[in-house]
Design a protein around this motif. Sequence first.
Motif, PDB file in Angstrom:
ATOM      1  N   VAL A  17     -18.437   1.343 -34.621  1.00 47.14           N
ATOM      2  CA  VAL A  17     -18.839   1.524 -36.009  1.00 47.14           C
ATOM      3  C   VAL A  17     -19.580   2.847 -36.133  1.00 47.14           C
ATOM      4  O   VAL A  17     -20.392   3.196 -35.273  1.00 47.14           O
ATOM      5  CB  VAL A  17     -19.764   0.382 -36.484  1.00 47.14           C
ATOM      6  CG1 VAL A  17     -20.009   0.478 -37.980  1.00 47.14           C
ATOM      7  CG2 VAL A  17     -19.193  -0.969 -36.123  1.00 47.14           C
ATOM      8  N   ALA A  18     -19.300   3.572 -37.219  1.00 49.80           N
ATOM      9  CA  ALA A  18     -20.027   4.803 -37.518  1.00 49.80           C
ATOM     10  C   ALA A  18     -20.459   4.783 -38.975  1.00 49.80           C
ATOM     11  O   ALA A  18     -19.722   4.307 -39.844  1.00 49.80           O
ATOM     12  CB  ALA A  18     -19.166   6.035 -37.240  1.00 49.80           C
ATOM     13  N   GLY A  19     -21.673   5.283 -39.214  1.00 52.27           N
ATOM     14  CA  GLY A  19     -22.203   5.324 -40.568  1.00 52.27           C
ATOM     15  C   GLY A  19     -23.322   6.339 -40.676  1.00 52.27           C
ATOM     16  O   GLY A  19     -23.564   7.117 -39.749  1.00 52.27           O
ATOM     17  N   PRO A  20     -24.052   6.315 -41.779  1.00 53.69           N
ATOM     18  CA  PRO A  20     -25.062   7.344 -42.025  1.00 53.69           C
ATOM     19  C   PRO A  20     -26.249   7.301 -41.070  1.00 53.69           C
ATOM     20  O   PRO A  20     -26.974   8.285 -40.937  1.00 53.69           O
ATOM     21  CB  PRO A  20     -25.512   7.063 -43.462  1.00 53.69           C
ATOM     22  CG  PRO A  20     -25.180   5.622 -43.690  1.00 53.69           C
ATOM     23  CD  PRO A  20     -23.938   5.369 -42.901  1.00 53.69           C
ATOM     24  N   TYR A  21     -26.460   6.179 -40.377  1.00 52.25           N
ATOM     25  CA  TYR A  21     -27.612   6.050 -39.485  1.00 52.25           C
ATOM     26  C   TYR A  21     -27.249   6.275 -38.015  1.00 52.25           C
ATOM     27  O   TYR A  21     -28.133   6.403 -37.175  1.00 52.25           O
ATOM     28  CB  TYR A  21     -28.249   4.665 -39.646  1.00 52.25           C
ATOM     29  CG  TYR A  21     -28.701   4.381 -41.058  1.00 52.25           C
ATOM     30  CD1 TYR A  21     -29.921   4.853 -41.526  1.00 52.25           C
ATOM     31  CD2 TYR A  21     -27.886   3.667 -41.931  1.00 52.25           C
ATOM     32  CE1 TYR A  21     -30.330   4.610 -42.833  1.00 52.25           C
ATOM     33  CE2 TYR A  21     -28.284   3.422 -43.231  1.00 52.25           C
ATOM     34  CZ  TYR A  21     -29.500   3.895 -43.680  1.00 52.25           C
ATOM     35  OH  TYR A  21     -29.897   3.652 -44.978  1.00 52.25           O
ATOM     36  N   GLY A  22     -25.960   6.271 -37.711  1.00 56.08           N
ATOM     37  CA  GLY A  22     -25.537   6.438 -36.330  1.00 56.08           C
ATOM     38  C   GLY A  22     -24.359   5.534 -36.021  1.00 56.08           C
ATOM     39  O   GLY A  22     -23.589   5.154 -36.915  1.00 56.08           O
ATOM     40  N   THR A  23     -24.232   5.156 -34.760  1.00 58.22           N
ATOM     41  CA  THR A  23     -23.092   4.359 -34.304  1.00 58.22           C
ATOM     42  C   THR A  23     -23.552   3.028 -33.704  1.00 58.22           C
ATOM     43  O   THR A  23     -24.730   2.839 -33.404  1.00 58.22           O
ATOM     44  CB  THR A  23     -22.286   5.123 -33.236  1.00 58.22           C
ATOM     45  OG1 THR A  23     -23.145   5.426 -32.128  1.00 58.22           O
ATOM     46  CG2 THR A  23     -21.696   6.410 -33.806  1.00 58.22           C
ATOM     47  N   ASP A  24     -22.595   2.135 -33.519  1.00 58.72           N
ATOM     48  CA  ASP A  24     -22.838   0.882 -32.811  1.00 58.72           C
ATOM     49  C   ASP A  24     -21.512   0.423 -32.216  1.00 58.72           C
ATOM     50  O   ASP A  24     -20.433   0.846 -32.666  1.00 58.72           O
ATOM     51  CB  ASP A  24     -23.382  -0.197 -33.757  1.00 58.72           C
ATOM     52  CG  ASP A  24     -23.767  -1.477 -33.012  1.00 58.72           C
ATOM     53  OD1 ASP A  24     -24.400  -1.351 -31.935  1.00 58.72           O
ATOM     54  OD2 ASP A  24     -23.432  -2.580 -33.483  1.00 58.72           O
ATOM     55  N   CYS A  25     -21.573  -0.430 -31.204  1.00 59.69           N
ATOM     56  CA  CYS A  25     -20.355  -1.007 -30.644  1.00 59.69           C
ATOM     57  C   CYS A  25     -20.687  -2.359 -30.029  1.00 59.69           C
ATOM     58  O   CYS A  25     -21.835  -2.633 -29.685  1.00 59.69           O
ATOM     59  CB  CYS A  25     -19.706  -0.088 -29.610  1.00 59.69           C
ATOM     60  SG  CYS A  25     -20.697   0.217 -28.139  1.00 59.69           S
TER      61      CYS A  25
END
Length: 286
Positions: A17-25
Motif C-alpha cells: 500500500v502507498a499513500g500520503p503518509y508512506g507505505t505498508d505491507c
Amino acid sequence: MSKLILGIDAGNHMAKVAGPYGTDCYRTAICDWFERDIVESHGADDMEFEINERKGFAGSIAVYEDEFGGGSMFGDTKAHEDTKIRVLLAIYRYGKKYGIDITDVSLVTGQPIVSHKDADKKRIQDMLTGHHSFTVNDENISFNIVEVGVGAEGSGAFWSDVEDGALRIIDIGSGTINAASIVSKRYINNASSTFNFGMETVNNKEDLAGVARGIIRNTTILKWDRADNVRLCGGIAKDILPFIEQHYGNAALIRPTLQEGSRIVVADPVFANAIGFYKLARNAFG
C-alpha cells in the motif's frame, strides 16, 4: 479525515500500500476461521476477521494454520473475493499504522496485464465500491470506498519512476510475471504480456537463474532486444537482477519515489506498483 487516496497492489503473497503518509505491507495469506486451543502469535500482521459473513484469519497466522496449504488464491486475475478481503484489510492496516480515522477512500488497484479487460475491471470496481463494515481483531471497522480505478500491473509500476523514451518493465510477482513495454509514456500492447508463473508457483523458487531464463525466453518471444532498457520490480527484483543482466545488459531496478509529507523517499522496488497506482489515483481522484 477527508478522503484518503491510496494505491494498493493486492498481491498473492504480499499486499503493498502507498499513500500520503508512506507505505505498508502485509502477508496476504487467508484461511477459514476455527476455534484455537492455544492462541499463538505468528507475526505482527496476524488478523482475525469477519467480512461479509466470512470469518477467517489473515497474515502470517494463515500461512501456518491453513489446512489446504499456501493460504493464497493464485491466477491471472484479481477479480475474486480474496482480492476484496486483501484490499479491505490493507486499508484497515494503513489507518492503524498511521493513526488515521478513515471515512472515505479513493484508490487504484491492479490487475495482471493479460486480464486487464473491461469485464474484469468492472467486477473489481463493483465489488470494492461502496460502504464496508467488518471486524478485525474484535475491532469494528467502517468506511466508504467512493472511487476505484484498476491499473495494469507492470505498466502501473512505470509511474513510480517515470523515464522518457522506450522502457521494458519486468514485474516479478508470486503468481504471475508481468512484462510491460512503454514507449514515450504509452503502453504497447503487442510487446507486453503476463506469464503464468511466479516465485510461489515455480518448482524451485531458489533457482533464480532458472526463473530468469524463463523470463528471458518469454520476453524474447515478445521481440524484446538485448539492448533494451529493462527495469525490474517485485520482491525478488534485487536478487534476480544479476541473472537478468546476463542477457539484458541495460537492466536495472525501478527506483519508486514517494512524497511522504515534506520528504521524498526512494522505496524498495517491491512497492513500485503500489506507488505507481497511488500516483495515478492522486491524479484521477485528487
